[in-house]
Design a protein around this motif. Structure first.
Motif, PDB file in Angstrom:
ATOM      1  N   VAL A  77     -89.720  77.040 -58.603  1.00 47.94           N
ATOM      2  CA  VAL A  77     -89.445  77.741 -59.857  1.00 47.94           C
ATOM      3  C   VAL A  77     -89.658  79.240 -59.657  1.00 47.94           C
ATOM      4  O   VAL A  77     -90.701  79.669 -59.176  1.00 47.94           O
ATOM      5  N   LYS A  80     -89.678  81.005 -65.639  1.00 49.77           N
ATOM      6  CA  LYS A  80     -90.078  79.891 -66.497  1.00 49.77           C
ATOM      7  C   LYS A  80     -88.889  79.049 -66.957  1.00 49.77           C
ATOM      8  O   LYS A  80     -87.875  79.592 -67.393  1.00 49.77           O
ATOM      9  N   ILE A 104     -89.237  67.480 -66.612  1.00 45.50           N
ATOM     10  CA  ILE A 104     -89.928  68.287 -65.608  1.00 45.50           C
ATOM     11  C   ILE A 104     -91.199  67.539 -65.264  1.00 45.50           C
ATOM     12  O   ILE A 104     -91.986  67.190 -66.153  1.00 45.50           O
ATOM     13  N   ASP A 106     -94.666  67.550 -62.772  1.00 44.54           N
ATOM     14  CA  ASP A 106     -95.493  68.372 -61.882  1.00 44.54           C
ATOM     15  C   ASP A 106     -95.864  67.606 -60.611  1.00 44.54           C
ATOM     16  O   ASP A 106     -95.468  66.441 -60.440  1.00 44.54           O
ATOM     17  N   THR A 107     -96.623  68.240 -59.721  1.00 45.92           N
ATOM     18  CA  THR A 107     -96.976  67.634 -58.437  1.00 45.92           C
ATOM     19  C   THR A 107     -97.897  66.427 -58.581  1.00 45.92           C
ATOM     20  O   THR A 107     -98.018  65.637 -57.657  1.00 45.92           O
ATOM     21  N   ILE A 112     -94.109  67.377 -67.966  1.00 40.74           N
ATOM     22  CA  ILE A 112     -94.598  68.583 -68.631  1.00 40.74           C
ATOM     23  C   ILE A 112     -93.457  69.239 -69.404  1.00 40.74           C
ATOM     24  O   ILE A 112     -92.289  69.077 -69.043  1.00 40.74           O
ATOM     25  N   ALA A 115     -92.280  74.727 -66.866  1.00 43.72           N
ATOM     26  CA  ALA A 115     -92.848  75.056 -65.560  1.00 43.72           C
ATOM     27  C   ALA A 115     -92.830  76.563 -65.389  1.00 43.72           C
ATOM     28  O   ALA A 115     -91.861  77.234 -65.736  1.00 43.72           O
ATOM     29  N   GLN A 116     -93.914  77.077 -64.860  1.00 43.74           N
ATOM     30  CA  GLN A 116     -94.080  78.514 -64.654  1.00 43.74           C
ATOM     31  C   GLN A 116     -93.501  78.962 -63.312  1.00 43.74           C
ATOM     32  O   GLN A 116     -93.405  78.175 -62.372  1.00 43.74           O
ATOM     33  N   SER A 119     -94.297  77.776 -59.307  1.00 46.94           N
ATOM     34  CA  SER A 119     -94.670  76.369 -59.164  1.00 46.94           C
ATOM     35  C   SER A 119     -93.545  75.582 -58.496  1.00 46.94           C
ATOM     36  O   SER A 119     -92.409  76.028 -58.425  1.00 46.94           O
ATOM     37  N   GLU A 120     -93.904  74.409 -57.993  1.00 47.82           N
ATOM     38  CA  GLU A 120     -92.924  73.471 -57.467  1.00 47.82           C
ATOM     39  C   GLU A 120     -92.972  72.240 -58.350  1.00 47.82           C
ATOM     40  O   GLU A 120     -94.038  71.680 -58.574  1.00 47.82           O
ATOM     41  N   VAL A 121     -91.824  71.855 -58.876  1.00 50.30           N
ATOM     42  CA  VAL A 121     -91.735  70.712 -59.781  1.00 50.30           C
ATOM     43  C   VAL A 121     -90.511  69.883 -59.422  1.00 50.30           C
ATOM     44  O   VAL A 121     -89.642  70.332 -58.680  1.00 50.30           O
TER      45      VAL A 121
END
Length: 139
Positions: A77, A80, A104, A106-107, A112, A115-116, A119-121
């Motif tokens: 990402v 956002k 989305i 998260d790891t 969520i 994602a900011q 980050s990796e999503v």
């Protein structure tokens, strides 16, 4: 750029610039185009901060890192993103494709709402993507 280069090598004598390529370049914020190091002109290698083109309504939001199953891709990402965002997928060949971020994750495997940057999503889309495809959205 990849499509333009491939097109040239396929048929150099009949090569022409496609309007769609130029249109795509106008959608990207940039510091003005130049020839860079190609012709050996030192002034062409200096960052062009005075000719910054910011007229684009598009924001680069991520880079596809890997394919994670049907419609799911791991993304790095860059800006956002939110569940429900409409995005465009840019591939190395052909026009961009419009899609929606349906989920989305998260790891840790948790769904969520956003994602900011940084980050990796894993995101779920209706289209499949390939590594190095780029994602953008209207700002």
């Amino acid at each position: 750029y990849r499509e333009a280069i491939d097109s040239y090598y396929e048929n150099p004598k009949n090569y022409h610039v496609k309007g769609a390529w130029l249109e795509e370049l106008t959608r990207i914020s940039h510091r003005g185009y130049c020839t860079g190091f190609y012709f050996g002109h030192p002034e062409e290698t200096i960052p062009n901060y005075s000719n910054r083109i910011c007229g684009s309504d598009y924001i680069f939001v991520g880079k596809v890192l890997s394919h994670s199953g049907e419609g799911r891709v791991k993304v790095e990402v860059r800006n956002k993103i939110f569940k429900g965002d409409e995005i465009e997928i840019l591939t190395k060949q052909g026009p961009s494709r419009i899609d929606t971020i349906y989920d989305i994750v998260d790891t840790e495997g948790a769904s969520i709402p956003f994602a900011q940057s940084g980050s990796e999503v894993t995101i779920t889309l209706s289209n499949n993507c390939c590594p190095y495809d780029l994602l953008r959205k209207k700002g």
